[in-house]
Design a protein around this motif. Sequence first.
Motif, PDB file in Angstrom:
ATOM      1  N   UNK A 153       0.815  -1.217   0.000  1.00  0.00           N
ATOM      2  CA  UNK A 153       0.000   0.000   0.000  1.00  0.00           C
ATOM      3  C   UNK A 153       0.846   1.263   0.000  1.00  0.00           C
ATOM      4  N   UNK A 154       2.147   1.144   0.292  1.00  0.00           N
ATOM      5  CA  UNK A 154       3.013   2.318   0.364  1.00  0.00           C
ATOM      6  C   UNK A 154       3.534   2.687  -1.023  1.00  0.00           C
ATOM      7  N   UNK A 155       4.105   3.857  -1.114  1.00  0.00           N
ATOM      8  CA  UNK A 155       4.674   4.315  -2.382  1.00  0.00           C
ATOM      9  C   UNK A 155       5.937   3.517  -2.709  1.00  0.00           C
ATOM     10  N   UNK A 156       6.306   3.525  -3.974  1.00  0.00           N
ATOM     11  CA  UNK A 156       7.464   2.742  -4.433  1.00  0.00           C
ATOM     12  C   UNK A 156       8.753   3.212  -3.775  1.00  0.00           C
ATOM     13  N   UNK A 157       8.909   4.509  -3.587  1.00  0.00           N
ATOM     14  CA  UNK A 157      10.149   5.020  -3.008  1.00  0.00           C
ATOM     15  C   UNK A 157      10.342   4.586  -1.563  1.00  0.00           C
ATOM     16  N   UNK A 158       9.231   4.202  -0.890  1.00  0.00           N
ATOM     17  CA  UNK A 158       9.359   3.685   0.470  1.00  0.00           C
ATOM     18  C   UNK A 158       9.515   2.162   0.473  1.00  0.00           C
ATOM     19  N   UNK A 159       8.972   1.470  -0.518  1.00  0.00           N
ATOM     20  CA  UNK A 159       9.030   0.001  -0.547  1.00  0.00           C
ATOM     21  C   UNK A 159      10.458  -0.528  -0.622  1.00  0.00           C
ATOM     22  N   UNK A 160      11.355   0.238  -1.267  1.00  0.00           N
ATOM     23  CA  UNK A 160      12.729  -0.244  -1.430  1.00  0.00           C
ATOM     24  C   UNK A 160      13.473  -0.331  -0.104  1.00  0.00           C
ATOM     25  N   UNK A 161      12.952   0.299   0.948  1.00  0.00           N
ATOM     26  CA  UNK A 161      13.623   0.263   2.246  1.00  0.00           C
ATOM     27  C   UNK A 161      13.175  -0.910   3.097  1.00  0.00           C
ATOM     28  N   UNK A 162      12.355  -1.817   2.522  1.00  0.00           N
ATOM     29  CA  UNK A 162      11.832  -2.937   3.292  1.00  0.00           C
ATOM     30  C   UNK A 162      12.047  -4.250   2.531  1.00  0.00           C
ATOM     31  N   UNK A 163      12.173  -5.301   3.275  1.00  0.00           N
ATOM     32  CA  UNK A 163      12.327  -6.630   2.688  1.00  0.00           C
ATOM     33  C   UNK A 163      11.299  -7.574   3.316  1.00  0.00           C
ATOM     34  N   UNK A 164      10.734  -8.448   2.479  1.00  0.00           N
ATOM     35  CA  UNK A 164       9.733  -9.392   2.955  1.00  0.00           C
ATOM     36  C   UNK A 164      10.400 -10.577   3.647  1.00  0.00           C
ATOM     37  N   UNK A 165       9.656 -11.132   4.596  1.00  0.00           N
ATOM     38  CA  UNK A 165      10.194 -12.276   5.348  1.00  0.00           C
ATOM     39  C   UNK A 165       9.197 -13.409   5.426  1.00  0.00           C
ATOM     40  N   UNK A 166       9.221 -14.128   6.547  1.00  0.00           N
ATOM     41  CA  UNK A 166       8.385 -15.311   6.732  1.00  0.00           C
ATOM     42  C   UNK A 166       6.939 -14.917   7.004  1.00  0.00           C
ATOM     43  N   UNK A 167       6.089 -15.923   6.941  1.00  0.00           N
ATOM     44  CA  UNK A 167       4.678 -15.735   7.260  1.00  0.00           C
ATOM     45  C   UNK A 167       4.388 -16.327   8.627  1.00  0.00           C
TER      46      UNK A 167
END
Length: 539
Positions: free
Chosen positions: A490-504
């Motif tokens: 839901x966040x903007x692309x410029x903020x998404x690059x600062x996060x990494x997905x992990x486990x569920x």
Amino acid sequence: MADNKVTTAAPTPAPWGSRLLGPAEEKAWMQRIRVQILLTVGLVVANVIGMAVTTALIAFVLPGPPLLTREMVALNFIAVPLISLSALALGLGWGTVFGLRTLRWAREPDRVPTPAEQAATAAVPRKLVLSQALLWSFGLVVITPLYARVDPSFAPKVMLGIVFSAIVVCANSYLIAEFALRPITARVLEAAPSRPRRGLGVFGRTVVVWVLGTGVPVALLMSVAVLILAGWPASSERLAVVVLALGGATLVFGLWLMMLTLSSAVAPIRAVRTAMRRVEDGDLQVEVTVYDGTELGELQSGFNHMLSGLRERDKMRDLFGRHVGHDVAAVALTRDPELGGTECEAAALFIDIIGSTTLTATRPAAEIVAILNDFFTLVVDEVERCGGLINKFEGDAALAVFGAPATHPDAAGAALIAARNIRRRLAYAATEFDAGIGVAAGKVIAGNVGSDRRYEFTVIGDAVNEAARLCELAKNDELRVLTSATTIAAASTREQIHWRLGESVTLRGRTRPTRLARPRTPDRVAGSSHRGDSVGKYE
């Protein structure tokens, strides 16, 4: 909501309507000397001019037998001047002693006058004018018979000249005394703001100007006409001199009196107008000095009461904003209060101190409060910098909302930026505690919850619950910050690059698994530095 703090302008150099009365910061003893000098010089000059006008009227203007003859030398140049100067000296001496005695309390800058001193001070202009009226009456009673003994036809012109000048001098003296005593009157009115106004108002001062500038000269002309009709000898040339002299006096002194009266009326209005301009510029700390004892003083006092109400309302509005948030306060002040809420897209940030129970058990309460205040100051600063709202403080935890009640173009991105900034500041701050942070975005219900008599703004929804559960997990996570994949999306692309997905994981109280996301460490973001690009500022 705008900040309530304002920069107060420098004090006006003429708080009492004239620079002759000195500045507001002048010492009390210097102010007392200034008032005494203005009173003495003003009243002496008014009486000397009155004597000169009396002499001119009797000797050169009014019809009748001539006074400047050889037989009248002793009376004109010895007896009458001696009587006049004696009366002037007597009035000066009595007025000085009376003024010093009555206004003795004004020498002390912090002295609050008693009711008796207030009444005595308010009566000073009237008593000074009364004393001068008595002295001029004494001169009338003594000088008129002296001239009448020489020639009874001298009596009418002497009486007319003295009465005319006495009226003008007494009225002028009252205006001069009111003007000179403005600083003292201000202290009296400050000590007793509800004191009844007894001075000449705008109507009274206007009547005085008409009497002095028009009524008295016209009455003098009419008196001369009556005397001539009664058989008083007068040539056409003398009548022309009378008309020209009194007409000139009416034009000159009438204009001067009008200017003096208007200045006394305009000065309080000008002070209120100046203060209104400062209020328009946002300065609510301004205050008008109340120095007029008439309805104009009530105008000044009323303006100060209005400003006091505005300051109180502004303070309550600021306190209201501090308690519920300025955005919530702004919405509440512009809408009718009602229970219920509306559905909207928003993001929630939940933050909680780790190990607060141990801290509370091992530290004094005052120290714990100081620690919490420092912690919440940091959180509030970053949340508001990113356009969020601190919805509530819950012990050692806080809930921040982005996108409610005011909409936000990128609520999820702003919440994520705030979370990273808070974490960065906590990591580099010299604190003895750490905190877990959870961020979630989605549909929520934002509105007032409670009863008609007591309610509060709150945000309810799955996003809020999810943020709280993520905060619990983050306390045991290495990076101390967790969010969900749906929030990242839901966040903007410029903020998404600062996060990494992990486990569920399946969060407590939920049936579906949630895929977690964590901030990238600084070296995992291309082109970033250790302290720079990993921390954003929402714009």
